[in-house]
Scaffold this active site. Structure first.
Site, PDB file in Angstrom:
ATOM      1  N   LYS A 175      -0.614   4.718   4.526  1.00 51.61           N
ATOM      2  CA  LYS A 175      -1.520   3.995   5.262  1.00 51.61           C
ATOM      3  C   LYS A 175      -1.608   3.843   6.200  1.00 51.61           C
ATOM      4  O   LYS A 175      -0.099   3.823   7.018  1.00 51.61           O
ATOM      5  CB  LYS A 175      -1.936   2.311   4.281  1.00 51.61           C
ATOM      6  N   HIS A 204       0.929  -1.076   0.120  1.00 55.73           N
ATOM      7  CA  HIS A 204       0.480  -0.105   0.435  1.00 55.73           C
ATOM      8  C   HIS A 204       0.642   1.242   0.116  1.00 55.73           C
ATOM      9  O   HIS A 204       2.095   1.095   0.414  1.00 55.73           O
ATOM     10  CB  HIS A 204      -0.476  -0.159   1.505  1.00 55.73           C
TER      11      HIS A 204
END
Ligand code: NAP
Length: 270
Positions: A158, A154
């Site tokens: 995040k 990600h």
């Protein structure tokens, strides 16, 4: 036409939802809520000056605009207040915001029952149809390949690791497999073998340039099987959001996840 109001309308996801709703022939964007930008022209913000909606800072605007379905992409601290408000006001709500765990889901079920089930709720931790299919395929493969590891990748912003989607994938695989497999645990560098989620190793990569990606690698006798999904742009979530907005009206009570909306067990040829 389904009348849709978006909570978190000025956020990264909210703007895309507003655009997708405005562009859909069966949906009308009637309200956008985002406290810090109250009074701004929402249509101009999403490149649709013809959409004559002002961003509002108060939920009552959803009632004034006769909203049928609210869509929440706000923040974990705000989402449950919005859901409670929607249920109290008999409004359907689709929730994409992170932070709706088992305790919150139980509360939603209780509130729906208390309010006479006048509104319906869809909560989906991942609206990317490909990611939902990956979970399903990984669950099926785990029956035949107990040895498996997950790599989730990600963007660097995040906050949680591992991702909720990877956790759910691991839990489903662990339940589905017919025998345990945990692999070697020896590490000369702490954490290098990843985290253990019900006996399945999960590795979290966080880098700029990534959006949301997940890979499940299965190992067997003389063979490997890799299932991978990539959300390379946030727009990948929009078909799932639109599907949920249309479906929530006719799905009584609480629906968790996008999978029940996909009718995966229906054979289209039948
Ligand atoms: P974001 O860019 O920070 O947007 C959130 C927006 O919500 C901001 O504009 C914020 O305004 C606004 N907001 C905060 N409190 C509010 C309230 N009480 N009422 C109305 N608006 C409020 O975040 P994002 O990237 O769009 O993500 C939003 C959420 O969706 C996150 O929880 C994220 O993890 C989740 N998400 C879910 C999926 C999925 O598939 N389910 C996919 C992607 C993201 P201010 O900035 O002015 O505070």
């Amino acid at each position: 036409m389904i009348r849709v109001g978006v909570l978190g309308a000025a956020g990264r996801m909210g703007r895309l939802v507003c655009q997708a709703v405005a562009e859909h022939p069966d949906l009308a964007l009637v309200a956008g809520i985002n406290p810090s930008l109250g009074g701004e022209h929402l249509g101009l913000m999403i490149g649709r000056p013809d959409v004559n909606v002002q961003i509002s800072d108060g939920l009552d605007t959803l009632l004034q605009a006769e909203t049928e379905v609210a869509v929440d992409f706000t923040e974990p601290e705000a989402v449950m207040d919005n859901v409670r408000w929607a249920i109290e006001h008999a409004m359907h709500i689709v929730v994409g915001t992170t932070g709706v765990g088992p305790g919150e889901l139980a509360e939603i079920e209780r509130l729906l029952a208390e309010e006479g089930n006048e509104s319906n709720v869809v909560v989906a931790p991942n609206f990317a149809i490909g990611a939902v299919l990956l979970q399903r395929f990984a669950e099926q493969a785990a029956r035949f390949f107990p040895a498996a590891e997950i790599v989730e990748l990600h963007h660097e912003g995040k906050l949680d690791a591992p991702s909720g989607t990877a956790m759910a994938t691991a839990e489903r695989m662990a339940k589905a497999r017919r025998q345990e497999w945990s692999g070697p645990t020896g590490e000369s560098v702490e954490g290098v073998r990843g985290g253990d989620v019900q006996g399945i190793r999960v590795h979290s990569v966080r880098l700029p340039g990534l959006v949301a990606h997940q890979e499940v690698i299965f190992g067997g006798l003389g063979q490997t099987l890799t299932i991978r999904h990539d959300s390379s742009q946030r727009v990948s979530f929009m078909p799932g959001v639109i599907m949920a907005v249309k479906a929530v009206i006719s799905r009584p009570g609480l629906t968790v996840g996008l999978e029940p909306l996909l009718d995966l067990d229906t054979d289209e040829r039948a």
